[in-house]
Design an enzyme around this catalytic site. Structure first.
Site, PDB file in Angstrom:
ATOM      1  N   ARG A 161      -5.914  10.549  -0.298  1.00  0.00           N
ATOM      2  CA  ARG A 161      -5.549  10.892  -1.690  1.00  0.00           C
ATOM      3  C   ARG A 161      -6.805  11.019  -2.549  1.00  0.00           C
ATOM      4  O   ARG A 161      -6.877  11.838  -3.454  1.00  0.00           O
ATOM      5  CB  ARG A 161      -4.587   9.838  -2.260  1.00  0.00           C
ATOM      6  CG  ARG A 161      -3.166  10.023  -1.746  1.00  0.00           C
ATOM      7  CD  ARG A 161      -2.237   8.946  -2.239  1.00  0.00           C
ATOM      8  NE  ARG A 161      -2.379   7.720  -1.474  1.00  0.00           N
ATOM      9  CZ  ARG A 161      -2.563   6.512  -1.998  1.00  0.00           C
ATOM     10  NH1 ARG A 161      -2.637   6.354  -3.298  1.00  0.00           N
ATOM     11  NH2 ARG A 161      -2.665   5.447  -1.213  1.00  0.00           N
ATOM     12  N   HIS A 204       0.871  -1.190   0.000  1.00  0.00           N
ATOM     13  CA  HIS A 204       0.000   0.000   0.000  1.00  0.00           C
ATOM     14  C   HIS A 204       0.901   1.232   0.000  1.00  0.00           C
ATOM     15  O   HIS A 204       1.841   1.308   0.789  1.00  0.00           O
ATOM     16  CB  HIS A 204      -0.869  -0.029   1.259  1.00  0.00           C
ATOM     17  CG  HIS A 204      -1.968   0.985   1.275  1.00  0.00           C
ATOM     18  ND1 HIS A 204      -1.717   2.337   1.365  1.00  0.00           N
ATOM     19  CD2 HIS A 204      -3.312   0.852   1.225  1.00  0.00           C
ATOM     20  CE1 HIS A 204      -2.875   2.986   1.362  1.00  0.00           C
ATOM     21  NE2 HIS A 204      -3.853   2.117   1.278  1.00  0.00           N
TER      22      HIS A 204
HETATM   23  O1  MEZ Z   1      -9.091  -1.723   0.293  1.00  0.00           O
HETATM   24  C1  MEZ Z   1      -8.192  -1.220   0.950  1.00  0.00           C
HETATM   25  O2  MEZ Z   1      -7.070  -1.728   1.029  1.00  0.00           O
HETATM   26  C2  MEZ Z   1      -8.419   0.081   1.628  1.00  0.00           C
HETATM   27  C3  MEZ Z   1      -9.813   0.564   1.620  1.00  0.00           C
HETATM   28  C4  MEZ Z   1      -7.403   0.753   2.151  1.00  0.00           C
HETATM   29  C5  MEZ Z   1      -7.341   2.182   2.454  1.00  0.00           C
HETATM   30  O3  MEZ Z   1      -6.429   2.837   1.974  1.00  0.00           O
HETATM   31  O4  MEZ Z   1      -8.182   2.723   3.172  1.00  0.00           O
END
Ligand code: MEZ
Length: 526
Positions: A333, A313
């Protein structure tokens, strides 16, 4: 340098950044960027699996060691059952709760076993929303195409079709149970746009969407008086003479003993592998995310999909140290937060797909445009105060209360100060191969949620995980219950484990890894 001094560049360059054109990547640029900077392409971090259903396929060394590890059970383990049920669900997160509720509703006798407490899972940590095509301007077809593009066209089409088409009925089910999704002033469901999506499609509950969904699912599991075995981690599956799944052995962590459950069908909803910290990455995952289900299913002979691809992420916290790797939701974002390098410049479309955004952040840091903390960590800025500047004071606090609180505990006000971020290990794109009812290649063994693979291709889109766990939780629960109604309880053996051990020996693999590991080992050796 003091963090506040470093942050000054973000405040000073805000006006200039509003005029800046963000770099546009052609498809070829994107491919090149990912191949050069995404951790999935660091060859030295990978090795082929030596034996088992995916023998010869490459995966990260940490996962390979886990999959080729040994069971804690001796071959002559006493398999006299302590419990007998129709459907055993392993995992107390969103997928497990959805599965057990649907199996129960279909009339099956059910048990829900969970390693930690009911609800301790990645689901409660999902912040930014759940993708479902609910608006007039959107459709399941558009959702399908966005997801396929995000997944580099490697998604299983049937799984994906099933997920996007069942989305609207899942929204209805959750609303009916009492989930409080955000609404517009006129009362309609409010939707936001996530990275890689062509339409606003995210249903949200502020920045604690997963927590809100789990609040309701947990209540429902308790209301329905589902039999719960908390602090009971599955360590091995059971099979009959044909290799069909017939139950599981659990480790009762409270009483330090094993518990044998005879079940006509088993559903694994054990989540991901963030706590393996592959390639040394910090993680946004909860403590139980140690890949237990993958290892158990592999030993049972179930094939895995896409074992070479993981999601980092883009925005994991880098500062303060106590929050290393914690999720800073993509929602920021989505609402316009800029990513900013040490020169005060934007360097990527913040709403591009996660693999592209993460690769761009890694590139900035590798090429010297990252910001280094006093402890030597590196990251880029997420301009959170920009949201208040653009949309009015109080926006950050109103839209991201959980995020505000998370940083406030360490004296940081994210509506005033930008947040330092770097990619964090967030999700396993692959997992156990399943059909559209969640059944694995091992008969009567079902898998739901992050432990399953194929749906998301090589890169999951934001918010598709919460929908995945609900759709395939439901389908595996209903199918496992219907299947159980046609079966009598099979024999309880460790025949599959004998075969796995024989195969390991034949391949010359002798592992001192015992798996599942159940909990990560963070204690320092000394
Ligand atoms: O689906 C995801 O991983 C999610 C919603 C993460 C986020 O950034 O909030």
């Amino acid at each position: 340098m003091d963090i506040h001094k470093l942050q000054e560049i973000v405040h000073k360059t805000r006006d200039a950044r509003r005029q800046q054109t963000i770099p546009k990547y052609s498809p070829a640029d994107r491919d090149q960027l990912i191949k050069k900077f995404h951790p999935d392409f660091r060859g030295a971090a990978y090795r082929p699996l030596t034996f088992g259903p995916n023998a010869g396929e490459m995966t990260v060394r940490e996962l390979a060691a886990l999959l080729e590890g040994d069971s804690p059970l001796p071959a002559d383990f006493d398999l006299t059952p302590h419990y007998t049920t129709d459907v055993l669900v392993v995992g107390g997160g969103g997928a497990g709760c959805a599965a057990v509720l649907h199996a129960h509703a279909a009339g099956a006798k059910v048990i829900l076993a969970t390693k930690l407490r009911l609800g301790d899972s990645n689901t409660v940590m999902a912040q930014g929303g759940m993708q479902i095509a609910v608006t007039q301007e959107d459709s399941p077809v558009t959702h399908f195409l966005d997801t396929l593009k995000g997944g580099h066209m490697k998604n299983d089409h049937q799984l994906l079709k099933t997920m996007v088409e069942e989305g609207p009925s899942i929204a209805k089910w959750l609303l009916g149970l009492g989930v409080l999704f955000d609404r517009d002033a006129d009362g309609n469901l409010h939707v936001k746009k996530g990275g890689g999506s062509s339409k606003p499609r995210l249903l949200t509950a502020s920045d604690y969407t997963g927590l809100e969904i789990m609040r309701v699912l947990k209540d429902e599991v308790l209301n329905q008086k589902i039999q719960l075995l908390e602090f009971c981690a599955a360590v091995e599956l059971l099979s009959n003479e044909n290799g069909t799944c017939t139950g599981a052995v659990l480790r009762d962590l409270d009483n330090q003993r094993y518990v044998v459950v005879a079940a006509k069908t088993v559903i694994l909803a054990t989540g991901g592998i963030g706590r393996l910290h592959i390639q040394g990455f910090p993680t946004s995952n909860h403590y139980g995310a140690t890949g237990d289900g993958l290892a158990m299913a592999y030993r049972m002979g179930a094939k895995l999909m896409h074992v070479d691809t993981f999601q980092y992420h883009p925005s994991g916290a880098v500062y303060p140290e106590q929050l290393i790797g914690a999720l800073v939701t993509e929602g920021i974002r989505s609402e316009g937060g800029h990513l900013v390098n040490a020169k005060g410049e934007r360097f990527v479309n913040e709403l591009d797909t996660r693999d592209v955004v993460s690769s761009s952040i890694i590139r900035e840091c590798k090429e010297g445009r990252g910001i280094r903390t006093m402890s030597g960590r590196v990251g880029v800025w997420l301009d959170t105060p920009l949201l208040d500047a653009e949309q009015g004071p109080g926006t950050v606090k109103k839209h991201f209360p959980a995020m505000v609180m998370q940083f406030e505990r360490f004296g940081i006000d994210i509506s005033k100060d930008p947040v330092l971020i770097y990619p964090t290990l967030h999700y396993q794109n692959g997992g156990v191969k399943i059909d559209t009812n969640g059944e694995s290649e091992a008969k009567n063994l079902f898998v739901a949620g992050e432990a399953s693979g194929g749906l998301h291709g090589r890169n999951r889109l934001m918010g598709n995980s919460l929908l995945d766990i609900m759709v395939f939780g439901k389908r595996s629960g209903s199918t496992a219950a219907a299947r159980a109604a046609t079966l009598s309880q099979g024999a309880l053996t460790l025949g599959h484990l004998d075969r796995f051990r024989a195969e390991a020996k034949k391949s010359g693999v002798s592992s001192d890894v015992i798996c599942p590991m159940i909990l990560p080992a963070y204690a320092r050796k000394e």
